[in-house]
Design a protein around this motif. Structure first.
Motif, PDB file in Angstrom:
ATOM      1  N   THR A   1     -22.188  16.519 -26.557  1.00 36.70           N
ATOM      2  CA  THR A   1     -23.568  16.361 -27.405  1.00 36.70           C
ATOM      3  C   THR A   1     -24.676  16.889 -26.967  1.00 36.70           C
ATOM      4  OG1 THR A   1     -23.410  13.990 -26.754  1.00 36.70           O
ATOM      5  CG2 THR A   1     -22.060  14.464 -28.584  1.00 36.70           C
ATOM      6  N   GLY A   2     -24.816  17.548 -25.849  1.00 30.73           N
ATOM      7  CA  GLY A   2     -25.925  18.236 -25.585  1.00 30.73           C
ATOM      8  C   GLY A   2     -26.483  17.752 -24.121  1.00 30.73           C
ATOM      9  N   TYR A   3     -26.136  16.852 -23.348  1.00 28.01           N
ATOM     10  CA  TYR A   3     -26.499  16.523 -22.128  1.00 28.01           C
ATOM     11  C   TYR A   3     -26.396  17.534 -21.210  1.00 28.01           C
ATOM     12  CZ  TYR A   3     -26.563  14.391 -17.456  1.00 28.01           C
ATOM     13  OH  TYR A   3     -26.886  14.052 -16.158  1.00 28.01           O
ATOM     14  N   THR A   4     -27.532  17.743 -20.410  1.00 29.32           N
ATOM     15  CA  THR A   4     -27.393  18.972 -19.252  1.00 29.32           C
ATOM     16  C   THR A   4     -27.690  18.562 -17.945  1.00 29.32           C
ATOM     17  OG1 THR A   4     -28.594  20.466 -20.997  1.00 29.32           O
ATOM     18  CG2 THR A   4     -28.572  21.181 -18.421  1.00 29.32           C
ATOM     19  N   PRO A   5     -26.455  18.699 -17.111  1.00 30.77           N
ATOM     20  CA  PRO A   5     -26.802  17.945 -15.804  1.00 30.77           C
ATOM     21  C   PRO A   5     -27.310  18.868 -14.824  1.00 30.77           C
ATOM     22  CG  PRO A   5     -24.649  19.098 -16.064  1.00 30.77           C
ATOM     23  CD  PRO A   5     -25.106  19.126 -17.509  1.00 30.77           C
ATOM     24  N   ARG A   6     -27.567  18.791 -13.714  1.00 30.97           N
ATOM     25  CA  ARG A   6     -28.041  19.501 -12.737  1.00 30.97           C
ATOM     26  C   ARG A   6     -27.220  21.007 -12.638  1.00 30.97           C
ATOM     27  NH1 ARG A   6     -28.465  14.974  -9.452  1.00 30.97           N
ATOM     28  NH2 ARG A   6     -26.921  15.865  -7.951  1.00 30.97           N
ATOM     29  N   SER A   7     -28.024  22.036 -12.228  1.00 32.19           N
ATOM     30  CA  SER A   7     -27.501  23.312 -12.370  1.00 32.19           C
ATOM     31  C   SER A   7     -26.306  23.500 -11.350  1.00 32.19           C
ATOM     32  CB  SER A   7     -28.402  24.628 -12.371  1.00 32.19           C
ATOM     33  OG  SER A   7     -27.717  25.880 -12.413  1.00 32.19           O
ATOM     34  N   ALA A   8     -25.344  24.315 -11.550  1.00 35.14           N
ATOM     35  CA  ALA A   8     -24.472  24.796 -10.611  1.00 35.14           C
ATOM     36  C   ALA A   8     -24.643  26.025 -10.011  1.00 35.14           C
ATOM     37  CB  ALA A   8     -22.879  24.734 -11.073  1.00 35.14           C
ATOM     38  N   ALA A   9     -25.906  26.712 -10.178  1.00 35.37           N
ATOM     39  CA  ALA A   9     -26.220  27.776  -9.576  1.00 35.37           C
ATOM     40  C   ALA A   9     -25.975  28.193  -8.329  1.00 35.37           C
ATOM     41  CB  ALA A   9     -27.753  28.053  -9.881  1.00 35.37           C
ATOM     42  N   ASN A  10     -25.437  29.184  -7.984  1.00 35.98           N
ATOM     43  CA  ASN A  10     -24.851  29.544  -6.604  1.00 35.98           C
ATOM     44  C   ASN A  10     -23.528  28.939  -6.223  1.00 35.98           C
ATOM     45  OD1 ASN A  10     -27.243  31.389  -6.217  1.00 35.98           O
ATOM     46  ND2 ASN A  10     -28.403  29.557  -5.627  1.00 35.98           N
ATOM     47  N   GLN A  11     -22.980  28.246  -7.023  1.00 34.58           N
ATOM     48  CA  GLN A  11     -21.730  27.608  -6.570  1.00 34.58           C
ATOM     49  C   GLN A  11     -20.586  28.502  -7.490  1.00 34.58           C
ATOM     50  OE1 GLN A  11     -21.541  23.455  -5.859  1.00 34.58           O
ATOM     51  NE2 GLN A  11     -23.498  22.943  -7.032  1.00 34.58           N
ATOM     52  N   VAL A  12     -19.642  28.530  -7.076  1.00 33.95           N
ATOM     53  CA  VAL A  12     -18.307  29.352  -7.363  1.00 33.95           C
ATOM     54  C   VAL A  12     -17.185  28.392  -7.401  1.00 33.95           C
ATOM     55  CG1 VAL A  12     -17.061  31.366  -6.906  1.00 33.95           C
ATOM     56  CG2 VAL A  12     -19.425  31.349  -6.250  1.00 33.95           C
TER      57      VAL A  12
END
Length: 305
Positions: free
Chosen positions: A29-40
């Motif tokens: 429903t739209g919640y945005t957690p911390r980004s997984a940028a640079n994680q694979v």
């Protein structure tokens, strides 16, 4: 759950399961957690997959991370490299890995040697990620899980095993209706009884009609799983009375919903009219694979702390 594996639903506590389901609903429903940028995330799949492969990939991309689809036949593990060697190497490259294979022990061995979260994306013994989506679908429909009754009809396979464990943790009464020689693994049944919340009922039967009576959720799966195709024809007459059809559905609760983990063999374990009926939540259930796995990835990668 940061850094944790999910090899079986028995790895979770009641609170952890509830937290995962609540997080999945928030993400949907739209919640945005911390980004997984640079994680694979690595996907190491020895078996065919549509929903699991695509839903994990989309979930990781939505979280801001990347996905590598690892083809075992294009890797040294496909030529006999020991699992422990592959696990240690991939553990140095990836941030998490989801594995779909035949033997549960291979996933467990991988988890022993890989210093990253290992997720069971299906094995011969269990399918935990599927049941996270199932429970999410049930929770969306009935607002609560505790006290519901789910009837599973068909083969006592990996889905049945994980349903036993998931329902036990969630306080859902579960009835497993199978032909006498196709019951679930007795060790899993005992494990479910140990995990079961107070008052939660676990029933095994070979009487489909009795099992369905009054149930709020009817669940089925193919009668011959991947790797069992050679026995599919001989299973058909044995399982025929366990088909989810209109007559059987009419014995369930008036509010009953229909679930199927897919792919479906229309006209075998489930009829076309039931699969496409207003009671069916199968497509919602399939979409929820992505939301549930997004919650799982956010948890094991520490994005939702």
């Amino acid at each position: 759950m940061k850094g944790r594996n999910l090899l079986s639903l028995a790895d979770l506590t009641v609170n952890e399961l509830e937290t995962l389901l609540d997080l999945a609903q928030k993400l949907k429903t739209g919640y945005t957690p911390r980004s997984a940028a640079n994680q694979v995330l690595g996907l190491l799949f020895y078996k065919a997959s549509t929903r699991t492969r695509v839903s994990f990939s989309v979930a990781m991309y939505h979280l801001g991370g990347q996905v590598i689809d690892l083809n075992p036949q294009a890797m040294q593990v496909g030529r006999g490299e020991p699992i422990q060697d592959t696990a240690r190497v991939l553990g140095g490259y990836l941030d998490a890995i989801a594995i779909r294979t035949f033997a549960q022990k291979e996933i467990e061995q991988f988890a022993e040697y890989a210093d990253i979260p290992v997720i069971n994306a299906l094995s011969d013994l269990s399918h935990p990620c599927q049941i996270l989506a199932d429970l999410l679908t049930m929770q969306e429909t009935f607002q609560t899980l505790e006290g519901l009754t789910l009837t599973y009809l068909g083969d006592g396979n990996n889905v049945a095993h994980s349903l036993l464990l998931g329902c036990a943790l969630a306080g859902v009464n579960i009835r497993i209706a199978t032909p006498p020689t196709y019951q679930p693994d007795s060790a899993i049944v005992e494990q479910a009884k140990h995990l079961a919340q107070s008052g939660t009922e676990i029933t095994l039967t070979d009487d489909a009609k009795e099992a369905v009576e009054g149930a709020e959720v009817l669940y089925t799966d193919v009668w011959a799983s991947m790797g069992q195709e050679d026995s599919a024809a001989e299973r058909l007459p044995v399982f025929q009375s366990f088909q989810v059809n209109e007559d059987l559905v009419n014995l369930a609760s008036p509010e009953a919903i229909i679930l199927h983990c897919l792919p479906a063999h229309r006209g075998e374990e489930i009829t076309e009219d039931v699969l496409e009926s207003a009671r069916s939540r199968v497509w919602q259930q399939a979409e929820n694979r992505m939301h549930a796995q997004k919650a799982l990835l956010a948890s094991v990668l520490g994005l939702s702390d």
